[in-house]
Design an enzyme around this catalytic site. Structure first.
Site, PDB file in Angstrom:
ATOM      1  N   GLY A   1       0.728  -1.236   0.068  1.00 42.52           N
ATOM      2  CA  GLY A   1      -0.103   0.104   0.045  1.00 42.52           C
ATOM      3  C   GLY A   1       0.870   1.245   0.110  1.00 42.52           C
ATOM      4  O   GLY A   1       0.609   2.138   0.692  1.00 42.52           O
TER       5      GLY A   1
ATOM      6  N   THR B   1       1.755   3.457  -2.687  1.00 41.25           N
ATOM      7  CA  THR B   1       1.435   4.289  -3.702  1.00 41.25           C
ATOM      8  C   THR B   1       1.029   5.589  -3.575  1.00 41.25           C
ATOM      9  O   THR B   1       1.062   6.568  -4.218  1.00 41.25           O
ATOM     10  CB  THR B   1       0.687   3.569  -4.887  1.00 41.25           C
ATOM     11  OG1 THR B   1      -0.630   3.077  -4.489  1.00 41.25           O
ATOM     12  CG2 THR B   1       1.499   2.429  -5.250  1.00 41.25           C
TER      13      THR B   1
ATOM     14  N   GLY C   1       1.763   5.162   3.308  1.00 40.05           N
ATOM     15  CA  GLY C   1       2.715   4.238   2.618  1.00 40.05           C
ATOM     16  C   GLY C   1       3.691   4.864   1.642  1.00 40.05           C
ATOM     17  O   GLY C   1       5.100   4.675   1.611  1.00 40.05           O
TER      18      GLY C   1
ATOM     19  N   SER D   1      -4.813   1.140  13.695  1.00 44.15           N
ATOM     20  CA  SER D   1      -5.547   2.337  13.472  1.00 44.15           C
ATOM     21  C   SER D   1      -5.958   2.524  15.140  1.00 44.15           C
ATOM     22  O   SER D   1      -5.929   1.691  15.932  1.00 44.15           O
ATOM     23  CB  SER D   1      -6.885   2.055  12.810  1.00 44.15           C
ATOM     24  OG  SER D   1      -7.526   3.204  13.185  1.00 44.15           O
TER      25      SER D   1
ATOM     26  N   TYR E   1     -13.947  -2.119  10.209  1.00 47.39           N
ATOM     27  CA  TYR E   1     -12.676  -1.869   9.951  1.00 47.39           C
ATOM     28  C   TYR E   1     -11.829  -1.973  11.520  1.00 47.39           C
ATOM     29  O   TYR E   1     -10.878  -2.418  11.453  1.00 47.39           O
ATOM     30  CB  TYR E   1     -12.618  -0.277   9.621  1.00 47.39           C
ATOM     31  CG  TYR E   1     -11.522   0.153   9.608  1.00 47.39           C
ATOM     32  CD1 TYR E   1     -10.310  -0.109   8.616  1.00 47.39           C
ATOM     33  CD2 TYR E   1     -10.783   1.233  10.652  1.00 47.39           C
ATOM     34  CE1 TYR E   1      -9.164   0.671   8.635  1.00 47.39           C
ATOM     35  CE2 TYR E   1      -9.855   1.972  10.504  1.00 47.39           C
ATOM     36  CZ  TYR E   1      -8.850   1.749   9.729  1.00 47.39           C
ATOM     37  OH  TYR E   1      -7.468   2.294   9.709  1.00 47.39           O
TER      38      TYR E   1
END
Length: 245
Positions: A7, A9, A13, A131, A144
């Site tokens: 992740g 891009t 990240g 998180s 999540y």
């Protein structure tokens, strides 16, 4: 210094990848969206290898292992950062959203680490992006939050299992971070704006964090915190500590 960032891009990240390059390291980053992959290639330059890879695809995870072997050989730091987040109440969460959330955030993370473990060097490090929502009961974040709580449990078990190889395993726990998506998958511009405003109101420091601030914490855990393992480092402006705002 050789690192892999899943992740990598955009957002957090991408900031981690830039931080690795700033230390004259080599980095391999993954992303699912071809447009973001191409943009990251342009932005990171020739010392980075950017691979289109879906964190939820077992075939892509296996291919990632082969590419890591070809391009890097060994890995000093693995940043498990790929993730998705849908702001939906418990009643609104569909089976499709639940499956996608756990396939990327939990199953994909687990098997990415499993596939790349043979390439991790002794005295290396794994840093998970979990998180602030992985505890405390944030409304609208059921799937999540559950997926990230599981991720933190994985990290603690891995920290114990990898002690014989002297591989440290830690996590960063971001709060509201100023990324292009504002941490929400598929949200509209209006929804992201409302989410951003709510974040500033509830965060004790009364602002969002930056991707670079999370990257700095992740880099500390990966390379500088050499006597630190099984730690979850909040990067949340005091949100998770419930300090007075």
């Amino acid at each position: 210094m050789r690192a892999v960032v899943t992740g990598g891009t955009h957002g957090i990240g991408l900031a981690i990848a830039k931080a690795v390059l700033a230390r004259e390291g080599q980095v391999l980053v993954t992303g699912r969206d071809e447009r973001k992959v191409e943009a990251a290639r342009d932005e990171l330059g020739p010392r980075a290898f950017v691979l289109r890879s879906d964190a939820a695809s077992m075939a892509d995870i296996d291919a990632l292992g082969r590419v890591v072997d070809d391009r890097l050989g060994g890995v000093d730091a693995l940043f498990v950062n790929a993730g998705v987040a849908y702001n939906q109440s418990f009643a609104e969460t569909t089976e499709e959203i639940y499956d996608r959330t756990f396939d990327v955030n939990t199953k994909g993370a687990f098997f990415t680490v499993r596939r790349l473990l043979p390439h991790l060097c002794e005295n290396g490090a794994i840093v998970f992006t979990t998180s602030v929502a992985d505890e405390g009961g944030a409304p609208g974040m059921g799937a999540y939050a559950g997926s990230k709580a599981a991720l933190w449990s994985f990290a603690q078990v891995l920290a114990a299992e990898l002690l014989p190889r002297r591989i440290r395993v830690n996590a960063v726990a971001p709060g509201f971070i100023d990324t292009p998506s504002m941490g929400l998958t598929g949200a509209s511009t209006e929804e992201r704006a409302a989410f951003s405003k709510a974040g500033d109101l509830v965060t004790p420091m009364k602002r969002h964090g930056t991707p670079e601030e999370v990257a700095s914490a992740a880099m500390f855990l990966a390379f500088d915190g050499t006597f630190t393992t099984a730690v979850k480092l909040p990067v949340d402006g005091g949100l998770g500590r419930k300090i007075a705002g």
